[in-house]
Design a protein around this motif. Structure first.
Motif, short mmCIF file in Angstrom:
data_model
loop_
_atom_site.label_atom_id
_atom_site.label_comp_id
_atom_site.label_asym_id
_atom_site.label_seq_id
_atom_site.Cartn_x
_atom_site.Cartn_y
_atom_site.Cartn_z
N LEU A 1 34.39 48.79 38.73
CA LEU A 1 34.66 50.23 38.60
C LEU A 1 33.51 51.09 39.09
O LEU A 1 33.72 52.13 39.71
CB LEU A 1 34.93 50.54 37.11
N ASP A 2 32.30 50.69 38.84
CA ASP A 2 31.13 51.51 39.15
C ASP A 2 30.82 51.43 40.65
O ASP A 2 30.56 50.34 41.18
CB ASP A 2 29.93 51.02 38.32
N VAL B 1 36.60 42.96 41.38
CA VAL B 1 37.01 44.34 41.10
C VAL B 1 35.95 44.96 40.19
O VAL B 1 35.69 44.44 39.10
CB VAL B 1 38.39 44.39 40.41
N ALA C 1 37.42 49.68 42.00
CA ALA C 1 38.64 50.20 41.36
C ALA C 1 38.61 49.89 39.88
O ALA C 1 37.79 49.08 39.41
CB ALA C 1 39.88 49.56 41.99
N ASP C 2 39.51 50.52 39.15
CA ASP C 2 39.70 50.20 37.73
C ASP C 2 40.54 48.92 37.65
O ASP C 2 41.65 48.87 38.20
CB ASP C 2 40.43 51.38 37.06
N ASP D 1 33.15 45.59 29.00
CA ASP D 1 32.51 46.58 28.11
C ASP D 1 33.31 46.69 26.81
O ASP D 1 34.52 46.91 26.85
CB ASP D 1 32.42 47.94 28.81
N THR E 1 27.32 34.04 34.42
CA THR E 1 27.29 35.35 35.08
C THR E 1 25.94 36.02 34.78
O THR E 1 25.17 35.54 33.94
CB THR E 1 28.42 36.28 34.55
N GLY E 2 25.71 37.15 35.42
CA GLY E 2 24.46 37.88 35.18
C GLY E 2 24.29 38.22 33.71
O GLY E 2 23.23 38.00 33.12
N PHE E 3 25.35 38.76 33.08
CA PHE E 3 25.25 39.14 31.67
C PHE E 3 25.21 37.91 30.77
O PHE E 3 24.55 37.94 29.73
CB PHE E 3 26.40 40.07 31.27
N TYR F 1 34.52 38.47 32.36
CA TYR F 1 33.33 38.09 31.63
C TYR F 1 32.55 39.31 31.14
O TYR F 1 32.17 40.17 31.93
CB TYR F 1 32.44 37.21 32.52
N LEU G 1 39.33 47.39 28.67
CA LEU G 1 40.18 46.75 29.68
C LEU G 1 41.45 46.21 29.02
O LEU G 1 42.56 46.41 29.52
CB LEU G 1 39.37 45.59 30.27
C1 LIG Z 1 28.85 44.19 30.84
S1 LIG Z 1 29.15 44.23 32.54
C2 LIG Z 1 29.56 42.53 32.94
C3 LIG Z 1 29.41 42.24 34.42
C4 LIG Z 1 29.72 40.78 34.81
N1 LIG Z 1 31.08 40.42 34.49
C5 LIG Z 1 28.77 39.82 34.14
O1 LIG Z 1 29.20 39.07 33.23
O2 LIG Z 1 27.59 39.79 34.54
C6 LIG Z 1 30.76 45.00 32.63
C7 LIG Z 1 31.11 45.47 34.02
O3 LIG Z 1 32.48 45.87 34.02
C8 LIG Z 1 32.58 47.07 34.78
N2 LIG Z 1 33.79 47.77 34.30
C9 LIG Z 1 33.94 48.48 33.15
N3 LIG Z 1 35.20 48.91 33.03
C10 LIG Z 1 35.87 48.47 34.11
C11 LIG Z 1 37.20 48.60 34.57
N4 LIG Z 1 38.11 49.28 33.86
N5 LIG Z 1 37.55 48.01 35.74
C12 LIG Z 1 36.64 47.32 36.47
N6 LIG Z 1 35.35 47.17 36.09
C13 LIG Z 1 34.97 47.72 34.93
C14 LIG Z 1 31.29 47.80 34.51
O4 LIG Z 1 31.01 48.78 35.48
C15 LIG Z 1 30.30 46.66 34.50
O5 LIG Z 1 29.80 46.40 35.80
#
Ligand SMILES: C[S@@+](CC[C@H](N)C(=O)[O-])C[C@H]1O[C@@H](n2cnc3c(N)ncnc32)[C@H](O)[C@@H]1O
Length: 226
Positions: free
Chosen positions: A75-76, A73, A100-101, A124, A190-192, A121, A136
């Motif tokens: 959001l972007d 899931v 989706a959110d 934000d 994960t990527g981050f 993981y 979240l």
């Molecule tokens: C810092 S990145 C981490 C991505 C991945 N989990 C990783 O560890 O590589 C946070 C991701 O969460 C997404 N995101 C932020 N708020 C969200 C929400 N309410 N629902 C789903 N995704 C969300 C952002 O668009 C972003 O891609």
């Protein structure tokens, strides 16, 4: 950024639609419900990653664990499209991508007791006070996790922000989940995770479990705080 722009251009082409059709849920439509059995055409343990980014972790998991189903899931829209494209190209048959959110998916769309593992993981952190509402995690979200977790199901969380880790762990605990592990499957991969660990940042991670004695019919107990 350049890669995301290329995906946006490519997405409008018919061959893109054909390639990602099987992977991307709803193809940009607003999802009104998420029914795992109809999404995957079978009943299997379901793992859900919330905020999956470009999907590095879930694609790896889906390819390595064919007897489980995986829902990412994100959001972007541009990031979700890149994830769907990568998953389709990798040939994942047990992975779906939903733009989706994550809060809506957990609070409203997923059926009761349908999720075996949640992965969250590096969500934000929204550090500014006026942006906290975008986070979240909240007590309502923790109640949603409780409602949708299958008996014995787990929630695995990792972040590089110590304060946010403390809050998330406390909320999961208050919702009635028990801390069972200080390592998570994705907290280092994960990527981050790779980016932050490479930069020498700390990672705070833990897995929490719902009792396996909860029955499939038992509703989630209300959150401790409104
Ligand atoms: C810092 S990145 C981490 C991505 C991945 N989990 C990783 O560890 O590589 C946070 C991701 O969460 C997404 N995101 C932020 N708020 C969200 C929400 N309410 N629902 C789903 N995704 C969300 C952002 O668009 C972003 O891609």
């Amino acid at each position: 950024m350049a890669r995301l722009r290329n995906v946006q251009r490519w997405w409008s082409k018919p061959e893109a639609q054909a390639l990602v059709e099987r992977v991307a849920v709803g193809h940009g439509d607003v999802a009104m419900s998420v029914e795992p059995r109809s999404l995957f055409g079978r009943t299997a343990p379901l793992e859900v990653e919330l905020g999956s980014g470009k999907g590095e972790f879930l694609i790896e998991q889906a390819l390595a664990t064919p007897h489980r189903d995986f829902l990412g899931v994100e959001l972007d829209a541009a990031v979700a499209r890149l994830f769907a494209l990568r998953a389709a190209r990798a040939g994942c048959v047990n992975l779906r991508v939903l733009r989706a959110d994550g809060r809506t998916v957990v609070n409203l769309l997923l059926p009761d007791r349908s999720v075996t593992v949640y992965h969250v993981y590096f969500p934000d952190p929204w550090p500014k006070l006026r942006h906290l509402k975008h986070r979240l995690f909240s007590s309502q979200f923790s109640s949603g996790l409780m409602r949708t977790l299958a008996p014995g199901g787990t929630v695995c969380v990792a972040t590089d922000v110590g304060g946010y880790a403390g809050e998330m762990f406390a909320q999961l605990n208050a919702a009635g989940l028990r801390r069972i592990d200080d390592c998570t499957p994705g907290g280092r991969s994960t990527g981050f995770a790779r980016k932050y660990l490479g930069a020498g940042k700390p990672v705070f991670e833990a897995c929490f479990a719902l009792s396996s004695e909860v029955s499939m019919e038992q509703p989630a107990r209300p959150a401790a705080h409104p």
